[in-house]
Design a protein around this motif. Sequence first.
Motif, PDB file in Angstrom:
ATOM      1  N   VAL A 167     -14.922  37.858   0.283  1.00 29.29           N
ATOM      2  CA  VAL A 167     -14.583  36.708  -0.548  1.00 29.29           C
ATOM      3  C   VAL A 167     -15.788  36.301  -1.381  1.00 29.29           C
ATOM      4  O   VAL A 167     -16.903  36.185  -0.872  1.00 29.29           O
ATOM      5  N   LEU A 173      -5.099  37.143   0.853  1.00 29.20           N
ATOM      6  CA  LEU A 173      -5.130  35.839   0.201  1.00 29.20           C
ATOM      7  C   LEU A 173      -4.803  34.664   1.112  1.00 29.20           C
ATOM      8  O   LEU A 173      -5.448  33.610   1.027  1.00 29.20           O
ATOM      9  N   LEU A 194     -12.611  34.073  -6.173  1.00 28.62           N
ATOM     10  CA  LEU A 194     -12.071  32.753  -6.464  1.00 28.62           C
ATOM     11  C   LEU A 194     -12.740  32.265  -7.747  1.00 28.62           C
ATOM     12  O   LEU A 194     -13.904  31.857  -7.735  1.00 28.62           O
ATOM     13  N   VAL A 213      -2.192  28.634  -7.103  1.00 28.60           N
ATOM     14  CA  VAL A 213      -3.037  29.820  -6.974  1.00 28.60           C
ATOM     15  C   VAL A 213      -2.317  31.001  -7.610  1.00 28.60           C
ATOM     16  O   VAL A 213      -1.171  31.304  -7.254  1.00 28.60           O
ATOM     17  N   VAL A 256     -12.034  39.610  -3.072  1.00 26.64           N
ATOM     18  CA  VAL A 256     -11.253  38.446  -3.511  1.00 26.64           C
ATOM     19  C   VAL A 256     -12.193  37.513  -4.263  1.00 26.64           C
ATOM     20  O   VAL A 256     -13.096  36.920  -3.662  1.00 26.64           O
ATOM     21  N   LEU A 265      -8.092  40.242  -7.461  1.00 31.20           N
ATOM     22  CA  LEU A 265      -8.118  41.152  -6.311  1.00 31.20           C
ATOM     23  C   LEU A 265      -8.468  42.557  -6.771  1.00 31.20           C
ATOM     24  O   LEU A 265      -7.947  43.034  -7.785  1.00 31.20           O
ATOM     25  N   HIS A 287      -1.478  41.422  -8.741  1.00 34.13           N
ATOM     26  CA  HIS A 287      -0.687  41.880  -7.590  1.00 34.13           C
ATOM     27  C   HIS A 287      -0.754  43.401  -7.489  1.00 34.13           C
ATOM     28  O   HIS A 287      -0.365  44.106  -8.427  1.00 34.13           O
ATOM     29  N   SER A 312      -2.702  35.181  -8.911  1.00 32.21           N
ATOM     30  CA  SER A 312      -3.497  36.387  -8.681  1.00 32.21           C
ATOM     31  C   SER A 312      -2.799  37.607  -9.254  1.00 32.21           C
ATOM     32  O   SER A 312      -1.561  37.632  -9.383  1.00 32.21           O
ATOM     33  N   VAL A 359      -6.812  31.069   0.860  1.00 35.19           N
ATOM     34  CA  VAL A 359      -6.357  29.964   0.020  1.00 35.19           C
ATOM     35  C   VAL A 359      -5.482  28.951   0.754  1.00 35.19           C
ATOM     36  O   VAL A 359      -5.154  27.891   0.194  1.00 35.19           O
ATOM     37  N   ASP A 401      -2.021  42.273  -0.306  1.00 39.62           N
ATOM     38  CA  ASP A 401      -2.531  41.086  -1.007  1.00 39.62           C
ATOM     39  C   ASP A 401      -2.269  39.812  -0.215  1.00 39.62           C
ATOM     40  O   ASP A 401      -3.092  38.891  -0.207  1.00 39.62           O
ATOM     41  N   VAL A 440      -7.275  33.934  -9.147  1.00 37.85           N
ATOM     42  CA  VAL A 440      -7.888  34.801  -8.142  1.00 37.85           C
ATOM     43  C   VAL A 440      -7.761  36.249  -8.626  1.00 37.85           C
ATOM     44  O   VAL A 440      -6.692  36.656  -9.095  1.00 37.85           O
ATOM     45  N   ALA A 493       1.032  29.547  -4.028  1.00 40.92           N
ATOM     46  CA  ALA A 493       0.480  30.781  -4.584  1.00 40.92           C
ATOM     47  C   ALA A 493       1.591  31.669  -5.136  1.00 40.92           C
ATOM     48  O   ALA A 493       2.651  31.797  -4.523  1.00 40.92           O
TER      49      ALA A 493
END
Length: 253
Positions: free
Chosen positions: A60, A84, A211, A71, A209, A177, A75, A73, A88, A80, A175, A142
């Motif tokens: 992280v 996550l 943030l 949130v 990850v 990934l 994919h 992100s 989060v 994932d 976020v 999220a």
Amino acid sequence: MRLLRRLSRLIRLIPHIAVGLWQAATILPHDRPPRSRREWETVRRWIYRALEIVGVEVRVHGELPDGPALVVSNHISWLDLGALIPVVDAGFIGKSELEHWPVLGFLIARGGTVFIDRRGNDSAARITREMIRRLEQGDRVAVFPEGMTNRGPMRRFHPRLFEAARATGAPIQPVALHYDNDVAPFVDHIGFVPHLWRVLGERRITVDVWLLPPIVTGDRDRRSIARSAEEAVRKQLAAATAEESVVGGSVSG
């Protein structure tokens, strides 16, 4: 060697799944996402142990601000969720197909996931109302705005999924990934069990990850908000790819 690794991990994973089912049925709430410290700690410990067994390491970068947020992100894989959720502390919006996955569907439902049927507008409106309700209650929500997993370049973020943040004024938490192993992407119409079998055979899979700085929604429209979030994630992934290329070039040189 891969077969032995897979069998060894399965032997440890099966009883851990049984523990997760018991915890989901007895500790986690049935009608809302986890909210208390005890509930989220139960989720975190189970997921991190599951990832450890499977051979996935989560790194992280950055810190998560307090308070409600949407949130968002990129994919890549069903992995994932594991990467996550403990970071989060958010209930996810997931595609309806996940609800019918054996065992995993039940577990992620107890982890606060709301399932969306992408074929109907009524479902989209219902999900938006649920997202607004959770954000107003102080929860994090999220989503994966690309709409599906993806191996290659990111797809466009769908603005519709940002409506709840626009309506409530909740900030967006982007976020990014990134996996270091080509086995991680859940693509090419492979089933969950065959893909899990592949993952179990890998020595180690690392997922980074990031943030990223939150985005204030203000009085902006959802298209503008979605575009800003997408650009932030793209920029971070491009930087990660460039860094990988430099490191790879140094090693090979």
